[in-house]
Design an enzyme around this catalytic site. Structure first.
Site, PDB file in Angstrom:
ATOM      1  N   CYS A 128      -2.716  -3.530  -3.509  1.00  0.00           N
ATOM      2  CA  CYS A 128      -3.871  -3.237  -2.675  1.00  0.00           C
ATOM      3  C   CYS A 128      -5.046  -2.839  -3.561  1.00  0.00           C
ATOM      4  O   CYS A 128      -4.885  -2.109  -4.533  1.00  0.00           O
ATOM      5  CB  CYS A 128      -3.516  -2.070  -1.735  1.00  0.00           C
ATOM      6  SG  CYS A 128      -4.900  -1.489  -0.737  1.00  0.00           S
ATOM      7  N   CYS A 177      -3.016   5.081   2.265  1.00  0.00           N
ATOM      8  CA  CYS A 177      -4.092   4.111   2.016  1.00  0.00           C
ATOM      9  C   CYS A 177      -5.137   4.144   3.131  1.00  0.00           C
ATOM     10  O   CYS A 177      -4.799   4.139   4.319  1.00  0.00           O
ATOM     11  CB  CYS A 177      -3.504   2.708   1.903  1.00  0.00           C
ATOM     12  SG  CYS A 177      -4.748   1.453   1.511  1.00  0.00           S
ATOM     13  N   CYS A 215      -6.079   1.323  -2.359  1.00  0.00           N
ATOM     14  CA  CYS A 215      -5.286   2.471  -2.788  1.00  0.00           C
ATOM     15  C   CYS A 215      -4.723   2.274  -4.200  1.00  0.00           C
ATOM     16  O   CYS A 215      -4.163   3.200  -4.769  1.00  0.00           O
ATOM     17  CB  CYS A 215      -4.174   2.788  -1.801  1.00  0.00           C
ATOM     18  SG  CYS A 215      -2.887   1.537  -1.673  1.00  0.00           S
ATOM     19  N   CYS A 265       0.820  -1.212   0.000  1.00  0.00           N
ATOM     20  CA  CYS A 265       0.000   0.000   0.000  1.00  0.00           C
ATOM     21  C   CYS A 265       0.854   1.261   0.000  1.00  0.00           C
ATOM     22  O   CYS A 265       2.014   1.244   0.411  1.00  0.00           O
ATOM     23  CB  CYS A 265      -0.868   0.051   1.251  1.00  0.00           C
ATOM     24  SG  CYS A 265      -2.040  -1.286   1.434  1.00  0.00           S
TER      25      CYS A 265
END
Length: 72
Positions: free
Chosen positions: A67, A40, A70, A36
């Site tokens: 992820c 995030c 994000c 991330c």
């Protein structure tokens, strides 16, 4: 130039979801297997489960996945 040289500074950026840190480093969570950006909006990870990388390519090479929140 990055101001995030130590793990303490990186953790603070993650804890505060500092968007300024995006692009300086990414973090991976070993329990979920995701990588991330510091900003995030996902649920906070435990500090001991976080690994830091200079970019997402390095984290992906170590077996982490992107992820979905994000979109690193």
């Amino acid at each position: 130039m990055s101001i995030y040289h130590s793990d303490k500074q990186r953790w603070k950026a993650i804890s505060t979801r500092d968007a300024y840190a995006d692009g300086c480093f990414v973090y991976a969570v070993i329990t979920t297997g995701v990588v991330c950006y510091p900003s995030c909006p996902s649920r906070a990870a435990l500090r001991e489960n976080v690994r830091y990388y200079s970019d997402s390519t390095a984290a992906i090479a170590d077996g982490f996945r992107y992820c979905r929140r994000c979109r690193t």
